[in-house]
Design a protein around this motif. Sequence first.
Motif, mmCIF file in Angstrom:
data_model
loop_
_atom_site.group_PDB
_atom_site.id
_atom_site.type_symbol
_atom_site.label_atom_id
_atom_site.label_comp_id
_atom_site.label_asym_id
_atom_site.label_seq_id
_atom_site.Cartn_x
_atom_site.Cartn_y
_atom_site.Cartn_z
ATOM 1 N N ARG B 121 0.817 -1.180 0.143
ATOM 2 C CA ARG B 121 -0.038 -0.086 0.155
ATOM 3 C C ARG B 121 0.837 1.324 -0.063
ATOM 4 O O ARG B 121 0.209 2.089 -0.333
ATOM 5 C CB ARG B 121 -0.971 0.117 1.211
ATOM 6 N N ASP B 122 2.099 1.128 0.588
ATOM 7 C CA ASP B 122 3.220 2.385 0.591
ATOM 8 C C ASP B 122 2.427 3.538 1.474
ATOM 9 O O ASP B 122 2.659 4.598 1.051
ATOM 10 C CB ASP B 122 3.359 2.675 -0.883
ATOM 11 N N VAL B 123 1.608 3.224 2.342
ATOM 12 C CA VAL B 123 1.091 4.105 3.138
ATOM 13 C C VAL B 123 2.315 4.815 3.981
ATOM 14 O O VAL B 123 3.303 4.057 4.231
ATOM 15 C CB VAL B 123 0.082 3.693 4.297
ATOM 16 N N ASP B 124 2.210 6.073 4.289
ATOM 17 C CA ASP B 124 3.259 6.772 4.727
ATOM 18 C C ASP B 124 3.417 6.390 6.461
ATOM 19 O O ASP B 124 3.032 7.034 7.268
ATOM 20 C CB ASP B 124 3.113 8.233 4.901
ATOM 21 N N LEU B 125 4.283 5.265 6.627
ATOM 22 C CA LEU B 125 4.524 4.765 7.816
ATOM 23 C C LEU B 125 5.990 4.458 8.091
ATOM 24 O O LEU B 125 6.637 4.047 7.036
ATOM 25 C CB LEU B 125 3.686 3.519 8.261
ATOM 26 N N ALA B 126 6.542 4.821 9.341
ATOM 27 C CA ALA B 126 7.925 4.339 9.490
ATOM 28 C C ALA B 126 7.819 3.113 10.350
ATOM 29 O O ALA B 126 7.533 3.150 11.371
ATOM 30 C CB ALA B 126 8.587 5.389 10.148
ATOM 31 N N CYS B 127 8.445 1.785 9.907
ATOM 32 C CA CYS B 127 8.367 0.800 10.546
ATOM 33 C C CYS B 127 9.591 0.291 10.800
ATOM 34 O O CYS B 127 10.316 -0.129 10.083
ATOM 35 C CB CYS B 127 7.552 -0.252 9.781
ATOM 36 N N LEU B 128 10.106 -0.002 12.020
ATOM 37 C CA LEU B 128 11.319 -0.323 12.818
ATOM 38 C C LEU B 128 10.917 -1.856 13.042
ATOM 39 O O LEU B 128 10.410 -2.117 14.035
ATOM 40 C CB LEU B 128 11.666 0.327 13.911
ATOM 41 N N LEU B 129 11.764 -2.858 12.425
ATOM 42 C CA LEU B 129 11.575 -4.308 12.828
ATOM 43 C C LEU B 129 12.882 -4.579 13.492
ATOM 44 O O LEU B 129 13.935 -4.658 13.185
ATOM 45 C CB LEU B 129 11.338 -5.087 11.823
ATOM 46 N N LEU B 130 12.779 -4.775 14.799
ATOM 47 C CA LEU B 130 13.930 -5.266 15.684
ATOM 48 C C LEU B 130 14.086 -6.770 15.569
ATOM 49 O O LEU B 130 13.221 -7.555 16.062
ATOM 50 C CB LEU B 130 13.648 -4.710 17.178
ATOM 51 N N ASN B 131 15.184 -7.179 14.987
ATOM 52 C CA ASN B 131 15.423 -8.642 14.831
ATOM 53 C C ASN B 131 16.505 -9.455 15.587
ATOM 54 O O ASN B 131 17.804 -8.855 15.544
ATOM 55 C CB ASN B 131 15.692 -8.824 13.343
ATOM 56 N N ASN B 132 15.906 -9.837 16.569
ATOM 57 C CA ASN B 132 17.018 -10.678 17.654
ATOM 58 C C ASN B 132 16.856 -12.227 17.569
ATOM 59 O O ASN B 132 17.461 -12.752 18.166
ATOM 60 C CB ASN B 132 16.933 -10.079 18.905
ATOM 61 N N GLU B 133 16.304 -12.488 16.234
ATOM 62 C CA GLU B 133 16.221 -13.855 15.827
ATOM 63 C C GLU B 133 15.500 -14.744 16.959
ATOM 64 O O GLU B 133 15.924 -16.173 16.991
ATOM 65 C CB GLU B 133 17.860 -14.555 15.699
ATOM 66 N N THR B 134 14.836 -14.313 17.633
ATOM 67 C CA THR B 134 14.117 -14.982 18.954
ATOM 68 C C THR B 134 13.020 -14.573 19.388
ATOM 69 O O THR B 134 12.674 -13.197 19.119
ATOM 70 C CB THR B 134 15.206 -15.640 19.965
ATOM 71 N N TYR B 135 11.999 -15.073 20.115
ATOM 72 C CA TYR B 135 10.956 -14.878 20.861
ATOM 73 C C TYR B 135 11.309 -14.792 22.168
ATOM 74 O O TYR B 135 11.559 -15.483 22.844
ATOM 75 C CB TYR B 135 9.745 -15.607 20.642
#
Lengths: 377, 269
Positions: B121-135
């Motif tokens: 959709r390319d809605v104007d949001l800034a998404c930070l995905l913090l990847n630590n490879e685990t739950y």
Amino acid sequence: MSQLVQGNEACARAAIASGCRFFAGYPITPSSEIGESMARLLPDVGGVFVQMEDEIASLGAVLGASLGGARALTATSGPGFTLMQEHIGYAALAEIPCVVVDVMRGGPSTGLPTRPSQGDVMQARWGTHGDHPVVALAPYSSAEVFELTSRAFALSERLRVPALVLYDEVIGHLRERVDIADVPLARGERPRPSVGPAAYEAYAPGPDLVPPLADFGRGYRFHVTGLTHDERGKPTDDPAIVGALHRRLQEKVVRARDDVVSVATVALEDAEVAIVAYGVAARAAERAVSDARARGLRAGLFRPRTLWPFPDAELRGLASRVRALVVAEMNLGQLLLEVERVAAGRTHVEPCLRADGTPLTPEDIGTAIGEVIGAAV
Amino acid sequence: MTAKALAAATGIDYREHLRLPMMPHILCPGCGHGIVLKALLRAIRSLDLDWDRLAFVAGIGCSSRLVGYIDGCTLHTTHGRALTFATGLKLARPDLTVVVITGDGDGLAIGGNHLIHAARRDVDLACLLLNNETYGMTGGQVAPTTVPGSVSTTTPRGATEPPFDACALVTAAGASFVARGATSLPLELDTLIAAAIAHRGFSFVEIESDCPEYFGRYNRLGRAPEMLQQQRRRFDEVDETLAAKRFVGAPPHAGVPRLRTGVLHERKT
Ligand code: SF4
């Protein structure tokens, strides 16, 4: 000026007339005309329509828009309603106004996509986990879809609860003459903070137990969470705070009960037998009452326009006056359980149930009336 | 260093933007997510944004808990669904700047469908995905980004499934700004987050973060400082001597191709 209006279209028009300016949804039979109508109508009033990737996303978007200050709507049917339960629970706990319309079709699962049912009554009440308040309204005509959709917005905003509108496929697709100008619009506003941003607590209840709600991005900064929280929105598992929150969530609806609960009746004054029915089954029941009266049988109709909270007090009075209550619904006995609970042995409760994808007929209900009167005589 | 001295040294008093009554926070000592929170606050300061027009939306998990500590309009939603709430909020209130914080499980497993559709959709949001490879929140189970061979509570003999490349995924789905940053490269992180927020359209920053409590402990990667050093070796920015070595980082990342940080894809709208 009266027009032919389809139930689903009446729903969309009521939403617009009630100030709804945001719709997010996912196509599903037999509710799709609501989204289609909103896609047509919203841009002209400066509103936003978005088709989301599923029903979970649809209600998520509705809740986000609502926190921004918009009156927001989504509509679905059984399978989608099941997916929405996650965010109905979120809306109940985080106290975010939203209206969800469920046009009921045969279930479970994909079931009967194009056929009517009333199988979602208990899902509406208990579909999401945990104790939670729910308001659910049940219109039985195009005019009433308009009226009760507007009422759902008013109640949802005023009480900060998810408000559900439940009707079956027949009501959704029925085209009837309606004079929209004659249908009353309900008024109800979300309570707004009377204090400035520094003193504002998003979950500190007002006198009616409903906390005032500020919009995001208008000077008030606050935290909204689906974790059990204190009055500032801070997550907590303190038993005193948790217990008080759960009781308040229920109690705010109980206190407003008289404005929420609505029942319509036909010929109950001298009735020996009362039919309890809602949605399209109540249309058949009206006919069954007049047919019974023509045969000299004193029948009447008790028609809850509010399913949740259930009209306990109204039905209790009736249960002590009549010889029998005939519960006519298109499922295998859902509201029946509530009627039996309230009747509590005061009168005989006779089920008149159909769960085959076709509407109950006046004859089905007439037969049930004949049986209970015959048995009682 | 006292808070005052820190403020003087860095030019920012973090306490101004933190919700102090929410403290103490729930993060474990050494958790990488705190580095991201500070970088986010510095990025916002560098953009000179109006705090009354900012909203922060998160899902469920350790990373998502960050929003509660920010003194702003903060929305802690359901597992995986942050982007759906953020989409509704942004569409209803285009005047707001909306930042989404999610994790690898939240954003790529349970919320994966919402992620690709938000990108599309390319809605104007800034998404930070913090990847630590685990739950982390649930005790260290395998995630969609876990490198094969890694030990987790649900892969006691080592993970076997191939992981997602989150940046490639959202690029293919249509995101107009895609970047990768890392807690071991915190200053670059400020710039990447600021660029993501300033970008008009869906912007995505995958941030390599560390969970010393579970991922680190189960894989014998040491404590937070050792993990940061090992993490650094996984990126192109490592110095030549280290890069010359045949392996990258310690097991389980040894042998894993090195990742590039920085802006990976940008389409101006
Ligand atoms: S469990 Fe891991 S990710 Fe969660 S707070 Fe602790 S270190 Fe951070």
